[in-house]
Design an enzyme around this catalytic site. Structure first.
Site, PDB file in Angstrom:
ATOM      1  CE  LYS A   1      33.808  43.206  40.870  1.00 28.02           C
ATOM      2  NZ  LYS A   1      34.043  42.444  39.704  1.00 28.02           N
TER       3      LYS A   1
ATOM      4  CB  SER B   1      35.141  39.072  41.177  1.00 26.92           C
ATOM      5  OG  SER B   1      35.291  40.044  40.186  1.00 26.92           O
TER       6      SER B   1
ATOM      7  CB  SER C   1      33.959  39.075  37.425  1.00 29.39           C
ATOM      8  OG  SER C   1      35.045  38.310  38.030  1.00 29.39           O
TER       9      SER C   1
END
Length: 389
Positions: A76, A151, A176
């Site tokens: 990420k 996210s 997330s």
């Protein structure tokens, strides 16, 4: 961790599980140059369709080693990777290239994992749909007209779309990892706070952030958790625990395990979702697990408390992004306040600005006791609810 699989004469990389890939790679039955040539072509195709990356790496596989033995791993974008742009999905950090690896990335590399790129996300983790990125919207591979969740949307979407063996590193502050994993139909694990080091994470909210794996199978996330979990002297919030092999739990049955089912979690939930969850609970019961419906009375206060705590911490964490030390910058004109305002106005997205304003307000003199400290008290009550249950 030893896994053995027989080699197929007409091996198709797309059909390999993570554990099969590692076994075949370890025994010399995979040509990593050939594998990564085909793998990265597929990655490029998926990215063009779904916008899952902020940065894609030009992979040059070295001699494989360790428990991952050449396995592709995506990271990420808010987790620092040495010499690879890491922006946390924000234009204000465009061009920032960390001179160090986050602890989780170092552990992955030490075990032979190969970093393939930085996946797209909501800016600094501010969102649930992966629509607040400074680098475009990520789409769901199941239905490109729908959101992949956020996210960590790029991570979950890539795991679902990619037919090759691969594990993603995601991060969660308030859902997330679990949210995009659910939206994309993959397996995500949000570890207990402190189990996995946050060193090298571009923080959203320090007291809430967790780094965890996303994969196609439970065995994938168990393998990755075994590698990234454990105490880290660089992160004082990590738990003093010996490293464990979580894959050993996969062969155990669930007989005797007790599951708490909070009744508040089913309020306002889509009927089909509720039915599916209960179907799984009943399946576990048929395998010998026990379940009990419980009550967590403070559930209704969780979200308001979360937004106050998270935005307050975020406004503090993001104060350092001002165009002086990291990422985007402008010509220095006027006084520092004017310069900082110009840079932050131009490069922060709308949602980031909203959360900075909310968090700053909650920490102001006269409001700190009324909002931030009260939210912290609610947090304690929530913890007590879980202890009593």
């Amino acid at each position: 961790m030893n896994y053995e699989y027989k080699v197929s004469c007409n091996m198709n990389y797309k059909n390999l599980s993570v554990l099969e890939f590692i076994s075949l790679s370890r025994t010399g039955n995979i040509d990593l140059q050939d594998f990564y040539s085909k793998f990265m072509d597929e990655v490029s195709r998926i990215h063009k369709k779904l916008n899952v990356f902020v940065t894609i790496v030009d992979v040059k596989p070295d001699k494989p080693k360790g428990d991952l033995f050449g396995l592709p791993v995506s990271v990420k974008d808010n987790i620092c990777v040495k010499d690879i742009q890491s922006t946390a999905g924000s234009r204000i950090l465009k061009g920032y290239v960390p001179p160090f690896d986050a602890t989780v990335v170092k552990r992955v590399k030490d075990e032979g994992g190969i970093i393939i790129g930085k996946t797209n996300q909501d800016e600094f983790g501010f969102g649930t749909f992966c629509t607040n990125s400074g680098y475009g919207i990520t789409r769901n591979p199941v239905d490109p007209e729908r959101t992949p969740g956020g996210s960590s949307g790029g991570a979950a979407a890539l795991v679902r779309a990619l037919e090759y063996p691969h594990i993603a590193l995601g991060q969660s502050t308030g859902g997330s990892i679990s949210c995009p994993s659910s939206f994309c139909g993959v397996v995500g694990l949000t570890p207990t706070y402190g189990l996995v080091s946050r060193y090298g994470l571009i923080d959203y909210a320090n007291s809430l952030d967790k780094i965890g794996p996303i994969g196609k199978k439970v065995e994938d996330v168990a393998l990755m958790l075994s590698i990234i979990a454990g105490h880290d002297p660089m992160d004082s919030t990590t738990i003093e625990l010996e490293k464990k092999d979580y894959t050993k739990n996969l062969s155990k049955d669930v007989k005797g395990i007790k599951i708490g089912v909070p009744k508040e979690y089913f309020q306002g939930v889509n009927e089909k979702i509720s039915e599916n969850v209960w179907k799984c609970i009943k399946e576990l019961e048929s395998l010998g697990a026990l379940y009990e419906e419980i009550s967590l009375p403070t559930t209704e206060y969780v979200l308001p408390a979360y937004y106050i705590i998270a935005t307050a911490e975020a406004s503090t964490n993001l104060a350092k992004f001002c165009g002086m030390r990291y990422g985007a910058e402008e010509k220095v004109e006027g006084d520092f306040n004017e310069y900082f305002s110009k840079v932050r106005t131009k490069y922060f997205g709308d949602e980031a600005k909203r959360r900075i304003l909310l968090g700053t307000y909650a920490r102001m003199a006269g409001y700190r006791d009324q909002f931030y400290l009260k939210a912290m008290q609610v947090r304690t009550l929530v913890i007590e609810d879980f202890k009593k249950a």
